[in-house]
Design a protein around this motif. Structure first.
Motif, PDB file in Angstrom:
ATOM      1  N   ARG A  26       0.817  -1.216   0.000  1.00  0.00           N
ATOM      2  CA  ARG A  26       0.000   0.000   0.000  1.00  0.00           C
ATOM      3  C   ARG A  26       0.851   1.266   0.000  1.00  0.00           C
ATOM      4  N   LYS A  28      -0.662   4.373   0.472  1.00  0.00           N
ATOM      5  CA  LYS A  28      -1.325   5.441   1.218  1.00  0.00           C
ATOM      6  C   LYS A  28      -2.069   4.835   2.406  1.00  0.00           C
ATOM      7  N   ARG A  54     -11.247  -2.406 -12.014  1.00  0.00           N
ATOM      8  CA  ARG A  54     -10.608  -1.092 -12.221  1.00  0.00           C
ATOM      9  C   ARG A  54      -9.448  -0.896 -11.256  1.00  0.00           C
ATOM     10  N   GLU A  55      -9.659  -1.197  -9.981  1.00  0.00           N
ATOM     11  CA  GLU A  55      -8.605  -1.000  -8.981  1.00  0.00           C
ATOM     12  C   GLU A  55      -7.386  -1.876  -9.270  1.00  0.00           C
ATOM     13  N   ARG A  57      -6.415  -2.956 -12.213  1.00  0.00           N
ATOM     14  CA  ARG A  57      -5.765  -2.371 -13.402  1.00  0.00           C
ATOM     15  C   ARG A  57      -4.992  -1.106 -13.023  1.00  0.00           C
ATOM     16  N   GLU A  58      -5.614  -0.211 -12.223  1.00  0.00           N
ATOM     17  CA  GLU A  58      -4.967   1.045 -11.850  1.00  0.00           C
ATOM     18  C   GLU A  58      -3.731   0.824 -10.985  1.00  0.00           C
ATOM     19  N   GLU A  59      -3.809  -0.128 -10.065  1.00  0.00           N
ATOM     20  CA  GLU A  59      -2.715  -0.317  -9.106  1.00  0.00           C
ATOM     21  C   GLU A  59      -1.593  -1.203  -9.617  1.00  0.00           C
ATOM     22  N   THR A  60      -1.882  -2.086 -10.592  1.00  0.00           N
ATOM     23  CA  THR A  60      -0.870  -3.055 -11.006  1.00  0.00           C
ATOM     24  C   THR A  60      -0.702  -3.204 -12.513  1.00  0.00           C
ATOM     25  N   SER A 105       1.711   0.892  -9.578  1.00  0.00           N
ATOM     26  CA  SER A 105       1.397   2.246 -10.028  1.00  0.00           C
ATOM     27  C   SER A 105       0.277   2.775  -9.159  1.00  0.00           C
ATOM     28  N   ASP A 106      -0.189   3.970  -9.430  1.00  0.00           N
ATOM     29  CA  ASP A 106      -1.275   4.586  -8.680  1.00  0.00           C
ATOM     30  C   ASP A 106      -0.953   4.563  -7.194  1.00  0.00           C
ATOM     31  N   ASP A 107      -1.686   3.783  -6.386  1.00  0.00           N
ATOM     32  CA  ASP A 107      -1.516   3.787  -4.936  1.00  0.00           C
ATOM     33  C   ASP A 107      -0.634   2.652  -4.430  1.00  0.00           C
TER      34      ASP A 107
END
Length: 139
Positions: A26, A28, A54-55, A57-60, A105-107
């Motif tokens: 994580r 955050k 979606r999560e 895809r956005e995170e990994t 990526s992302d968070d």
């Protein structure tokens, strides 16, 4: 950050690839730096499965197809003064890996595939350890 006024719906996604699940570290709060499932808040008008996909895809960068709800857990966190800081009801969804290698990526600070032994070594939050044990036992 103002204190929460109601629980938020979150989704955690157990993405299966063979006998392993996808974990992220994580980026955050709550749980900054801890290993967890990819996931986050469900958006208004978004289905639970769409939020999970979606999560991930956005995170990994991994593409997954959500297929079933495994369980739900509460994450209620108080600050040092005892005030409520976070209140999430997290619905854990199982999904199948479709494509992609995990790239944080992302968070996410890191991302990797893990078997149960690795999950036990990496994950510190006991409710998530229980979710993972249940998922691997059912597999």
């Amino acid at each position: 950050m103002p204190p929460p006024t109601h629980p938020r719906v979150g989704v955690g996604c157990l993405v299966w690839k063979g006998g392993q699940v996808l974990l992220i570290r994580r980026g955050k709060p709550p749980g900054y730096g801890e290993w967890s499932l990819p996931g986050g808040s469900q958006e208004l008008g978004e289905t639970l499965f769409a939020a999970a996909e979606r999560e991930v895809r956005e995170e990994t960068g991994v593409t997954a197809r959500a297929r079933s709800v495994l369980t739900a857990v509460d994450n209620i966190v108080h600050d040092a003064d005892g005030r409520l800081a976070f209140h999430y009801t997290i619905v854990d969804v199982e999904a199948d890996w479709i494509a992609g290698d995990p790239i944080p990526s992302d968070d996410a600070l890191d991302a990797r595939w893990a078997d149960l032994v690795a999950c036990e070594a990496l994950v510190v939050w006991e409710p998530l350890k229980q979710v993972l044990r249940t998922a691997f036992a059912r597999r």
